[in-house]
Design an enzyme around this catalytic site. Structure first.
Site, short mmCIF file in Angstrom:
data_model
loop_
_atom_site.label_atom_id
_atom_site.label_comp_id
_atom_site.label_asym_id
_atom_site.label_seq_id
_atom_site.Cartn_x
_atom_site.Cartn_y
_atom_site.Cartn_z
N HIS A 81 78.07 -50.94 -92.97
CA HIS A 81 77.16 -50.82 -94.12
C HIS A 81 77.85 -50.03 -95.24
O HIS A 81 77.85 -50.45 -96.41
CB HIS A 81 75.86 -50.13 -93.69
CG HIS A 81 75.01 -49.64 -94.84
ND1 HIS A 81 74.31 -50.49 -95.67
CD2 HIS A 81 74.76 -48.38 -95.29
CE1 HIS A 81 73.66 -49.79 -96.59
NE2 HIS A 81 73.92 -48.50 -96.38
N ASP A 141 91.42 -61.37 -123.72
CA ASP A 141 91.37 -61.38 -122.25
C ASP A 141 92.02 -60.10 -121.76
O ASP A 141 92.50 -59.30 -122.57
CB ASP A 141 92.11 -62.61 -121.69
CG ASP A 141 91.58 -63.02 -120.32
OD1 ASP A 141 91.28 -62.12 -119.51
OD2 ASP A 141 91.47 -64.22 -120.06
N TRP A 200 82.61 -44.68 -91.87
CA TRP A 200 83.52 -45.16 -92.92
C TRP A 200 84.62 -44.13 -93.22
O TRP A 200 85.63 -44.47 -93.79
CB TRP A 200 82.75 -45.51 -94.20
CG TRP A 200 82.46 -44.35 -95.12
CD1 TRP A 200 81.49 -43.43 -94.97
CD2 TRP A 200 83.17 -44.02 -96.32
NE1 TRP A 200 81.52 -42.52 -96.00
CE2 TRP A 200 82.54 -42.87 -96.86
CE3 TRP A 200 84.24 -44.57 -97.01
CZ2 TRP A 200 82.97 -42.26 -98.03
CZ3 TRP A 200 84.66 -43.96 -98.18
CH2 TRP A 200 84.03 -42.82 -98.68
N SER A 215 93.56 -54.83 -104.18
CA SER A 215 92.65 -55.43 -105.17
C SER A 215 92.22 -54.38 -106.21
O SER A 215 92.23 -54.65 -107.42
CB SER A 215 91.43 -56.00 -104.46
OG SER A 215 90.49 -56.45 -105.39
N SER A 216 91.85 -53.19 -105.72
CA SER A 216 91.41 -52.13 -106.65
C SER A 216 92.53 -51.74 -107.60
O SER A 216 92.31 -51.54 -108.80
CB SER A 216 90.97 -50.89 -105.87
OG SER A 216 89.87 -51.19 -105.06
N HIS A 271 86.60 -37.88 -102.46
CA HIS A 271 85.74 -37.34 -103.51
C HIS A 271 85.99 -37.98 -104.87
O HIS A 271 85.02 -38.38 -105.53
CB HIS A 271 85.78 -35.82 -103.60
CG HIS A 271 84.55 -35.35 -104.32
ND1 HIS A 271 83.33 -35.23 -103.71
CD2 HIS A 271 84.34 -35.10 -105.62
CE1 HIS A 271 82.42 -34.91 -104.60
NE2 HIS A 271 83.00 -34.82 -105.77
N GLU A 276 86.82 -40.89 -105.18
CA GLU A 276 86.19 -42.20 -104.97
C GLU A 276 84.70 -42.16 -105.34
O GLU A 276 84.16 -43.11 -105.89
CB GLU A 276 86.38 -42.64 -103.51
CG GLU A 276 85.62 -43.88 -103.08
CD GLU A 276 86.13 -45.16 -103.71
OE1 GLU A 276 87.25 -45.17 -104.24
OE2 GLU A 276 85.38 -46.16 -103.69
N TYR A 288 83.45 -40.42 -107.67
CA TYR A 288 83.37 -40.50 -109.14
C TYR A 288 83.80 -41.86 -109.64
O TYR A 288 83.34 -42.31 -110.70
CB TYR A 288 84.17 -39.36 -109.77
CG TYR A 288 83.49 -38.05 -109.47
CD1 TYR A 288 82.28 -37.75 -110.08
CD2 TYR A 288 83.99 -37.19 -108.53
CE1 TYR A 288 81.59 -36.60 -109.76
CE2 TYR A 288 83.32 -36.03 -108.20
CZ TYR A 288 82.12 -35.74 -108.81
OH TYR A 288 81.44 -34.61 -108.48
N SER A 308 75.24 -44.62 -121.19
CA SER A 308 75.54 -44.15 -122.56
C SER A 308 75.57 -45.29 -123.56
O SER A 308 75.51 -45.06 -124.77
CB SER A 308 76.90 -43.44 -122.58
OG SER A 308 76.90 -42.36 -121.69
N HIS A 312 84.57 -29.50 -99.95
CA HIS A 312 83.14 -29.23 -99.78
C HIS A 312 82.52 -30.22 -98.79
O HIS A 312 81.38 -30.04 -98.37
CB HIS A 312 82.39 -29.20 -101.13
CG HIS A 312 82.29 -30.52 -101.84
ND1 HIS A 312 82.39 -30.62 -103.20
CD2 HIS A 312 82.10 -31.78 -101.41
CE1 HIS A 312 82.26 -31.89 -103.56
NE2 HIS A 312 82.08 -32.60 -102.48
N HIS A 313 83.26 -31.28 -98.46
CA HIS A 313 82.78 -32.21 -97.43
C HIS A 313 83.03 -31.67 -96.03
O HIS A 313 82.60 -32.30 -95.06
CB HIS A 313 83.50 -33.56 -97.58
CG HIS A 313 83.14 -34.29 -98.84
ND1 HIS A 313 82.05 -35.13 -98.94
CD2 HIS A 313 83.70 -34.28 -100.07
CE1 HIS A 313 81.98 -35.62 -100.17
NE2 HIS A 313 82.97 -35.12 -100.88
N THR A 323 78.36 -32.46 -116.03
CA THR A 323 77.27 -33.40 -115.72
C THR A 323 76.02 -33.02 -116.52
O THR A 323 75.31 -33.88 -117.04
CB THR A 323 76.96 -33.39 -114.21
OG1 THR A 323 78.19 -33.57 -113.51
CG2 THR A 323 76.01 -34.50 -113.84
N LYS A 340 76.24 -34.23 -120.00
CA LYS A 340 75.92 -35.65 -120.13
C LYS A 340 74.41 -35.88 -120.11
O LYS A 340 73.88 -36.62 -120.94
CB LYS A 340 76.57 -36.44 -118.99
CG LYS A 340 78.08 -36.34 -118.99
CD LYS A 340 78.72 -37.26 -118.01
CE LYS A 340 78.69 -38.67 -118.54
NZ LYS A 340 79.44 -38.83 -119.77
N ARG A 388 72.34 -37.19 -88.92
CA ARG A 388 72.66 -38.55 -89.35
C ARG A 388 73.49 -39.22 -88.26
O ARG A 388 73.99 -38.57 -87.35
CB ARG A 388 73.41 -38.53 -90.68
CG ARG A 388 74.71 -37.76 -90.63
CD ARG A 388 75.33 -37.54 -92.00
NE ARG A 388 75.87 -38.76 -92.56
CZ ARG A 388 76.93 -38.79 -93.39
NH1 ARG A 388 77.55 -37.66 -93.73
NH2 ARG A 388 77.36 -39.92 -93.89
#
Lengths: 156, 546
Positions: B88, B117, B153, B180-181, B264, B266, B268, B279, B313-314, B339, B342, B461
């Site tokens: 998932h 293009d 994951w 690909s990315s 991390h 990732e 963002y 925006s 922090h993870h 943040t 924004k 979890r």
């Protein structure tokens, strides 16, 4: 983007990406380094190809009964230059072999052939071919003496 | 690039890049989609792929929620449950959210900066067509002996190394997704740096383009870290290395450091383009220029920088030194500053604006409100002492789903509602759009808000069973998930009507939205197959007006 700016972009990318990879390599986790190198190489090639394509120019000048074509990079002068008689020059727009292949536009003068507009879309190539034909038609009105003079080799 | 001159007659073509495989319009049949190098076609392919992946990932989430409807084991065994939570996440992150944003970038970045293009159209085609093969391989692991990947994951060793035949295929799929990315990111960087319309300086670029430029930068910076990390897992399992094997002198905790050094940023990568979309939408429907354009750009850049120095922090509970915990706690809390800038700017843009509430605006406001809730729970998780309670609980699940679903996914939906009239030439059904928004906004809260409570009360979890005192909130959560999933069919119907069944739909004007600014609104609706054959010129008006 100038070449200098491209170097700045590469520098900013490389400092961070290689910095991270080297930091991990020093800790013993060296397999990150080749991936970072490969990726930066890909970015460098992409920037180089894009810059090169951006700077490529083809200039076609009709002057009296002459047609002059110059191809090259901006700022480096013409790499290829031909000067042909307008009256003996023909425009050829060919369909690709396969349905999805692009068309090919060329100017032909005797046995000489010069492909143009590879960077254009098919639609643009058609428009350019039509415009070139219009301009060359005017050259067909000149007399045989001028044509004979133009048959001399032009060094291209 | 070919110019003709005839005395006073001059007819010029000046194109910034290779087009030699483009045609008047799209080819017919399936080969159009396989061979296309057109940014709009590839944008469409990316978005359809993203939809399919959201559907598959959504079905997996329903399997998870059905199992959690009541305590005890209901429908599936714990091993399959673990496979579902792993796949998932991988499907939603790498198959749904990222291709969704890449699809939007494909469609909109060239139109917003006034080029015809992307810089490398063929690379763009390859970048997309890697994805279906990668995900077919990843999902096919479900049918292998031992099933799919089940270690989460995050792929932590040694658990992930105990997987069966799915392990190498998962690693290979991740490498393909990375390629690909990277191709997408390189294409975006080169296009933005090299192919902007004359007059479009960096600080005149639309915010969506800015956020994508910074996202691409992050991708280029951290993707090798993921590639290296998963390669080291592979060599640990099959080639006898001991990068993360304690018995051989390695350190499994270092995998966590390396993974989150990628992971991390990732996060963002999945949210910065959303900032750009919101925006763009809010000023249109507030009929005001974006408040504080420059500060928005600097805030996005600051968030990107901070994303490199907060990874631990993870893993507060893994046993890092106190000084380390303090550093990562404070650096994480610093992210609240840009943040906050924004969110303040979005509110200030709306302040005293002539607001109307069409569907894209509703989703954008929903984003601001609900993403902020996810941001607040993020600040709670950033506090190292209390994280010891929250860690690995459902509170974390609630937090990141508030950031990703009403954050990233709402913004993708808002963007599609906003730009689909430009893409298809017809207006979507506004009434259905509003119904879709309200059902989504209600059920997303029904799904995830109760998870804060069960998490704080101690429900872990990644466990298919739970103590009976958590039942009520889990029942509510499961109902919310199913109803949210069903509500998305309204959107699919609405979009299919625009894209395919157009009979009776209202044609869209080129401007589409009264308050919209930018180059994409200067071309007809639907946008021609080739836009900006001759580059537009951007004037001296302020950046926020674009």
């Amino acid at each position: 983007m100038t070449l200098r700016m491209a170097w700045v972009v590469m520098g900013i990318m490389s400092v961070v990406s290689l910095g991270i990879a080297v930091m991990f390599a020093l800790q013993g986790f060296w397999p990150i380094l080749p991936f970072a190198g490969l990726e930066l190489a890909a970015l460098g090639v992409a920037l180089w190809v894009s810059l090169k394509r951006n700077r490529y120019r083809e200039v076609i000048v009709f002057d009296g009964n002459r047609v002059r074509i110059e191809c090259g990079m901006t700022g480096e002068g013409a790499r290829l230059s031909v000067d042909w008689a307008r009256s003996s020059t023909r425009v050829l727009l060919e369909q690709g072999i396969h349905r999805n292949d692009p068309t090919a536009l060329s100017l032909n003068n005797g046995s000489r052939r010069l492909t143009l507009g590879r960077c254009l879309t098919d639609e643009d190539r058609e428009q350019l071919a039509a415009r070139l034909r219009e301009l060359i038609l005017a050259g067909w009105r000149v007399g045989p003496l001028e044509r004979a003079a133009d048959a001399a080799p032009d060094g291209n | 690039m070919a110019k003709t001159h005839d005395h006073s007659h001059a007819h010029g073509h000046d194109h910034a890049h290779d087009h030699d495989d483009h045609h008047h319009g799209p080819d017919k049949g399936v080969m159009r989609w396989i061979k296309t190098t057109n940014h709009k076609d590839l944008g469409t392919l990316y978005l359809w792929f993203s939809f399919i992946m959201f559907f598959i990932g959504g079905l997996m989430s329903l399997v998870i929620r059905a199992e959690l409807y009541a305590p005890g084991m209901q429908f599936i065994d714990p091993e399959f449950y673990n496979q579902m939570i792993t796949l998932h996440a991988l499907v939603m992150i790498f198959g749904g959210v990222m291709p969704g944003f890449v699809g939007l970038a494909n469609w909109m970045v060239p139109m917003m900066i006034g080029c015809s293009d992307l810089a490398l159209p063929r690379v763009n085609n390859w970048g997309f067509w890697i994805l279906p093969f990668a995900f077919t391989m990843l999902l096919s692991t479900l049918f292998l002996p031992g099933g799919g990947p089940a270690g989460g994951w995050t792929l932590y060793p040694p658990l992930v190394l105990q997987g069966g035949a799915s392990f190498p295929l998962t690693i290979f799929a991740i490498h393909m997704l990375g390629i690909s990315s990277i191709t997408g990111a390189i294409n975006v960087v080169v296009t933005i740096m090299n192919m902007r319309a004359p007059g479009m300086t960096l600080l005149k670029m639309p915010l969506f383009v800015w956020t994508w430029l910074i996202t691409a930068y992050l991708l280029i910076a951290v993707m090798p870290v993921l590639a290296g990390a998963v390669t080291m897992l592979l060599t640990d399992k099959y080639f006898g290395t001991s990068f993360f094997n304690a018995a051989g002198g390695g350190d499994p905790v270092m995998f966590e450091h390396i993974f989150w050094f990628f992971g991390h940023p990732e996060v963002y990568i999945m949210i910065l383009p959303a900032f750009g979309i919101v925006s763009t939408i809010i000023p249109t429907f507030a009929r005001k220029q974006l408040f504080g354009y420059d500060s928005m750009v600097y805030a996005v850049a600051s968030i990107a920088f901070l994303s490199f120095i907060v990874w631990a922090h993870h893993m507060f509970t893994v046993g890092i030194p106190l000084a380390g915990e303090l550093f990562f706690m404070f650096s994480t809390m610093l992210i609240a500053v840009p943040t906050g800038v924004k969110v303040f700017n979005w509110l200030a843009t709306m302040w005293r604006g002539s607001m109307t509430f069409e569907t894209p605006m509703l989703f954008a406001i929903g984003f601001v409100f609900l993403f902020t809730i996810g941001g607040f729970s993020g600040i709670m998780l950033a506090l190292a002492p209390v994280d010891f309670q929250y860690h690995n609980s459902y509170f974390v699940v609630a937090h990141f789903h508030y950031v990703l679903v009403p954050g990233a996914i709402f913004s993708i939906i808002a963007a599609i509602y906003y730009w689909i009239p430009k893409w298809t030439g017809v207006m979507y059904d506004e009434r259905l759009g509003k119904i879709h928004f309200w059902l989504s906004a209600i059920f997303i809260n029904v799904t995830f808000f109760p998870q804060h409570f069960v998490g704080l009360a101690g429900m872990p979890r990644r466990i298919p069973d739970y103590a009976v005192q958590f039942t009520d909130f889990n029942v509510i959560s499961t109902w919310g998930a199913f109803l949210y999933f069903i509500a998305q069919f309204i959107m699919i119907y609405n979009f299919l009507r625009c894209a395919i069944w157009r009979k009776g739909m209202v044609p869209a004007t080129s401007q589409v939205w009264e308050g919209a600014h930018g180059l994409e609104w200067t071309v007809p609706s639907p946008a021609p197959y080739h836009t900006f054959e001759d580059p537009p010129h951007v004037g001296d008006e302020p950046a926020a007006a674009h």
